[in-house]
Design a protein around this motif. Structure first.
Motif, PDB file in Angstrom:
ATOM      1  N   GLN A 284       0.824  -1.203   0.000  1.00 35.23           N
ATOM      2  CA  GLN A 284       0.000   0.000   0.000  1.00 35.23           C
ATOM      3  C   GLN A 284       0.868   1.267   0.000  1.00 35.23           C
ATOM      4  OE1 GLN A 284      -2.472  -1.487   3.429  1.00 35.23           O
ATOM      5  NE2 GLN A 284      -4.142  -0.607   2.236  1.00 35.23           N
TER       6      GLN A 284
ATOM      7  N   GLU B  13       2.114   1.723  -3.498  1.00 39.99           N
ATOM      8  CA  GLU B  13       1.033   2.258  -4.331  1.00 39.99           C
ATOM      9  C   GLU B  13       0.874   3.758  -4.105  1.00 39.99           C
ATOM     10  OE1 GLU B  13      -3.770   1.566  -5.172  1.00 39.99           O
ATOM     11  OE2 GLU B  13      -2.721   0.422  -3.625  1.00 39.99           O
TER      12      GLU B  13
ATOM     13  N   TYR C 200       3.606   5.519  -6.034  1.00 43.85           N
ATOM     14  CA  TYR C 200       3.261   5.570  -7.467  1.00 43.85           C
ATOM     15  C   TYR C 200       2.251   6.690  -7.732  1.00 43.85           C
ATOM     16  CZ  TYR C 200       5.616   1.324  -9.130  1.00 43.85           C
ATOM     17  OH  TYR C 200       6.558   0.398  -9.511  1.00 43.85           O
ATOM     18  N   LYS C 201       1.273   6.839  -6.853  1.00 41.82           N
ATOM     19  CA  LYS C 201       0.266   7.887  -7.025  1.00 41.82           C
ATOM     20  C   LYS C 201       0.909   9.268  -6.932  1.00 41.82           C
ATOM     21  CE  LYS C 201      -3.805   5.373  -5.330  1.00 41.82           C
ATOM     22  NZ  LYS C 201      -4.809   5.303  -4.230  1.00 41.82           N
TER      23      LYS C 201
END
Length: 465
Positions: free
Chosen positions: A195, A198, A201-202
């Motif tokens: 998480q 992620e 990456y965002k």
């Protein structure tokens, strides 16, 4: 014996100043792959069809030719030059796939020495040029060497503001129930680490942020899926005393996070520094100033912060014979604002001025150390044609090209600010950066470019005299 001979050959070439290691870096989408592809392509055409009028070694005729030769560092992946050219020569052309790991390509440049011992000893000489490509994001990890796991976690808590806080909401919420003092649970750690990754990456893809740490999490290379990338900063510090966390055993969740962070420091970050940085001679840092101008002030300021952190990671110092043989130092640094063809020509000075403002702190440090540093704007592979259009009876500058989707466009993207943009710039929303695909290419001609000749002259000109 073969290895010993290769090392001896390296030392001889370095002692005669016939070997240069050029490091090419920049944050994602800055244009590293396009730059190296163009650099190799331009050099390969110097003897038949040069397009480098501002590179004296070519215009004055003492660079006789260049060709690719096998690289000495056989454990480093080869740069995909052929694949890049194939992408550019297709119909319609498209940009080469970006590299996501370290890669290397070696060129041999044959020239007529113009001065010094080489001119007295031989008619021609060869300069071996190693071009090393690596993700700029990996450099952002080097400051981790000066922080332990708890100090890094505190830093990440301080950075958790604005868009970062919004993007991290689900990860932070999931971690509320995480007990750092419980027995180590690899499954729970892996889930929270995924998480966290992620979220990083965002930050890059959705918010256009550049200060992403650890950098290997978003560009893992050969480490994809490895446990060393399954950690995250502990963000819930207010629930525990510092002594509780520092005293946590290695068999606890916190202890395992701490151990993985330390392993990442010693084996990934320090190993990468030892393998590559200590051997660079020249450095070009590619910067895409245009996309952050589109994305907004948070993205723009975040990139400034990332650039300053990136510069602190280098070991600069004026080069000398002994240093070149045993402890090389980067003695020339070029900052290049890429995609200069995506703004009209009269905006190029503004682009350079803006870049100079962004790297001012690093420039001051380099000047103090006696490093030769410069800024330029360039387009390694030209994607647009400049011209003029009539607007309300007046000729105004414009660009013509095809967008990545193939749509023909003629436009004026807007004015690039000469200095760091203030609130009035962001409120006016006067800049609209559009991505274009490359112009059609011919296989027997060098790639069209803007200022690759000046770039080569700065980085290599003194080595070809």
């Amino acid at each position: 014996m073969i290895h010993l001979g290769q090392e001896l050959n390296k030392l001889v070439n370095r002692g005669l100043d016939r070997h240069v290691r050029l490091a090419v870096t920049g944050l994602s989408r800055a244009g590293k792959t396009a730059f190296i592809t163009s650099l190799v392509n331009q050099l390969q055409h110097v003897s038949t069809n040069p397009r480098l009028p501002l590179f004296p070694a070519v215009s004055d005729g003492y660079l006789l030719g260049a060709r690719r030769v096998p690289q000495i560092d056989m454990h480093v992946p080869a740069f995909g030059y052929e694949e890049g050219m194939q992408a550019l020569l297709t119909t319609p052309p498209h940009w080469p796939e970006p590299t996501r790991d370290v890669s290397q390509i070696r060129m041999a440049l044959r020239f007529k020495p113009q001065k010094g011992p080489l001119k007295l000893l031989q008619d021609t000489a060869t300069l071996y040029l190693d071009i090393i490509d690596y993700p700029g994001e990996w450099l952002l990890d080097l400051p981790l060497l000066e922080m332990d796991y708890l100090a890094w976690s505190k830093q990440q808590v301080r950075l958790m503001t604005g868009r970062r806080q919004a993007l991290a909401k689900s990860w932070l919420s999931a971690g509320e129930a995480f007990d750092p003092l419980a027995a180590a649970d690899e499954s729970a750690l892996a889930k929270l680490a995924a998480q966290f990754t992620e979220y990083l990456y965002k930050c890059k893809a959705e918010a256009g942020l550049h200060w992403v740490q650890p950098g290997r999490f978003v560009l893992p290379g050969e480490l994809a899926g490895a446990p060393v990338l399954q950690f995250f900063p502990f963000m819930w510090l207010e629930k525990y005393s510092e002594s509780q966390l520092r005293d946590a055993g290695d068999n606890t969740n916190f202890g395992m996070l701490r151990s993985r962070y330390k392993y990442y420091q010693q084996h990934v970050v320090k190993g990468f520094y030892r393998e590559h940085f200590s051997r660079f001679d020249r450095q070009i840092i590619l910067v895409d100033c245009l996309q952050p101008l589109n994305a907004g002030p948070e993205s723009f300021n975040d990139m400034r912060h990332a650039l300053n952190q990136l510069m602190q990671s280098f070991h600069y110092g004026r080069s000398s014979l002994l240093r070149r043989l045993f402890s090389p130092r980067i003695d020339k640094v070029l900052f290049a604002a890429t995609k200069a063809d995506h703004v009209t020509p009269e905006q190029h000075p503004n682009l350079v001025s803006l870049l100079q403002q962004m790297v001012n702190e690093a420039w001051q440090t380099a000047s103090f150390e006696g490093i030769n540093m410069s800024c330029t704007s360039l387009a390694a592979i030209q994607a647009t044609e400049p011209g003029f259009v009539t607007h309300q009876g007046t000729q105004v500058p414009a660009l013509r090209g095809h967008t990545l989707s193939g749509q023909a466009q003629t436009l004026f993207p807007g004015e690039v600010p000469r200095r760091l943009p203030d609130d009035s710039f962001w409120q006016a929303q006067r800049f609209d950066f559009v991505s274009f695909r490359p112009l059609p290419q011919q296989s027997d001609e060098p790639l069209p470019h803007i200022r690759m000749d000046k770039t080569l002259s700065f980085l290599l000109g003194d080595k070809l005299r």
